[in-house]
Design an enzyme around this catalytic site. Structure first.
Site, short mmCIF file in Angstrom:
data_model
loop_
_atom_site.label_atom_id
_atom_site.label_comp_id
_atom_site.label_asym_id
_atom_site.label_seq_id
_atom_site.Cartn_x
_atom_site.Cartn_y
_atom_site.Cartn_z
N LYS A 54 0.85 -1.20 0.00
CA LYS A 54 0.00 0.00 0.00
C LYS A 54 0.88 1.25 0.00
O LYS A 54 0.64 2.18 -0.76
CB LYS A 54 -0.92 0.00 1.22
CG LYS A 54 -2.10 -0.93 1.07
CD LYS A 54 -2.86 -1.15 2.36
CE LYS A 54 -3.89 -2.27 2.16
NZ LYS A 54 -4.47 -2.78 3.38
N GLN A 98 -5.02 -1.48 9.51
CA GLN A 98 -4.92 -2.82 8.93
C GLN A 98 -5.52 -3.86 9.89
O GLN A 98 -5.17 -3.90 11.06
CB GLN A 98 -3.43 -3.14 8.67
CG GLN A 98 -3.18 -4.45 7.99
CD GLN A 98 -3.71 -4.50 6.55
OE1 GLN A 98 -3.50 -3.58 5.77
NE2 GLN A 98 -4.40 -5.57 6.22
N ASP A 121 -11.52 2.76 3.72
CA ASP A 121 -11.81 1.32 3.64
C ASP A 121 -13.31 1.06 3.57
O ASP A 121 -13.75 -0.04 3.23
CB ASP A 121 -11.26 0.62 4.90
CG ASP A 121 -10.13 -0.34 4.59
OD1 ASP A 121 -9.93 -0.65 3.40
OD2 ASP A 121 -9.47 -0.78 5.54
#
Ligand code: NDP
Length: 297
Positions: A54, A98, A121
């Site tokens: 990422k 995460q 997200d």
């Protein structure tokens, strides 16, 4: 019939290219780069790989990457304090924590602490609610990537029968919502579904997000259907001690029946980070009050 391969790697590369071009014009207009903050707690090897990728891809697209690596022993209170700091930081447009988090942390509580307008997200309940009622918000990256691949291949999805196998909050449920928005007739299957092969056989579009290696067989697939395989499963390879990745669909048998199919790897997987960067750029435009042309991404 031999299915066409849906090349998610190539599509993701194109999307990252468009994001990069628009990120450059954003930086020129805003006087700063769009910024994505990624928080990793602990040393989970798979998560470390994701976070590294990422970071690399964010920089390659001309955006700022802020990485926060915390030890597995970090308290939930300290993580929440970091999320608060990132919420207040004007250089940060998107925040990604995460998952999975260590067992002593409440994932829902941490996600709920993220500013919904920085929740790139799309996991915050506010964004799940926005998606459910059709308001603009952030949509989870993997299902949004699947819809992009489907629309690229099929054009309009209106009226098609779609079966989504899996009802998780991060893939199955948002996938079903997106397909409803595209005017598909949607069936959501799960571990309690009766006669799954028969349910799948009705579908023009099959999305498998189960986490069971090669579960969906070719004989379940309606000839010509489009098959999107979200699964990422590591299984033992033929050579001793080695492993390989397979999806939730038995590619060999399904590709003999389907009209088009995503491979694993190289199908849905590469889309997730590309869509994350897209979402971050959308967030940056909103935060800076700069218009992003409709359908630019
Ligand atoms: P979850 O484990 O959260 O959900 C799995 C779903 O599959 C559940 O709804 C479960 O049903 C259903 N299921 C399990 N067994 C069966 C069965 N035998 N028949 C029918 N349905 C079944 O997984 P995720 O949604 O998080 O992930 C699914 C897959 O996608 C995984 O392989 C994961 O690695 C992959 N993935 C890939 C991503 C990417 O490409 N970037 C991103 C996210 C996930 P029930 O609810 O009844 O238990």
């Amino acid at each position: 019939m031999t299915a066409q391969i849906i090349d998610g790697k190539a599509f993701a590369e194109g999307l990252r290219g468009r994001v990069g071009t628009l990120a450059a014009s954003f930086a020129a207009a805003a006087g700063r780069k769009a910024g994505l903050a990624v928080v990793l707690v602990g040393e989970d090897p798979a998560s470390q790989v994701y976070v590294r990728n990422k970071g690399k891809q964010t920089l390659a697209c001309g955006m700022e990457s802020f990485e926060h690596r915390l030890s597995a022993e970090t308290s939930e209170a300290d993580l929440l304090a970091l999320v608060d700091t990132l919420n207040a930081d004007p250089a940060v447009d998107g925040i990604l924590v995460q998952l999975p988090l260590p067992a002593h942390m409440d994932e829902q509580k941490v996600i709920a602490a993220i500013d919904p307008d920085k929740d790139v997200d799309g996991f915050h309940v506010i964004n799940a609610g926005r998606l459910a009622v059709g308001l603009p918000g952030f949509v989870p990256c993997t299902p949004l990537g699947c819809v992009m691949l489907l629309k690229d291949r099929l054009g309009s999805l209106a009226g098609l029968d779609a079966v989504v196998i899996g009802r998780s909050n991060i893939v199955g449920k948002p996938m079903a919502q997106l397909l409803i928005q595209e005017s598909c007739t949607v069936t959501v299957a799960h571990s309690r579904t009766k006669d799954l092969p028969e349910v799948v056989r009705r579908a023009d579009i099959v999305v498998a997000a189960v986490g069971r290696p090669e579960m969906v067989k070719g004989e379940w697939i309606k000839p010509g259907a489009t098959v999107i395989d979200v699964g990422i499963n590591r299984v033992p390879a033929a050579e001793d001690g080695k492993t390989r990745l397979v999806g939730d669909v038995d590619f060999a048998s399904a590709s003999a029946v389907a009209g088009a199919i995503t491979p694993v790897p190289g199908g849905v997987g590469p889309m997730t980070i590309a869509v994350l960067l897209r979402n971050t750029l959308v967030a940056a435009h909103r935060n800076a009050g700069i218009d992003l042309p409709q359908d630019a991404l």
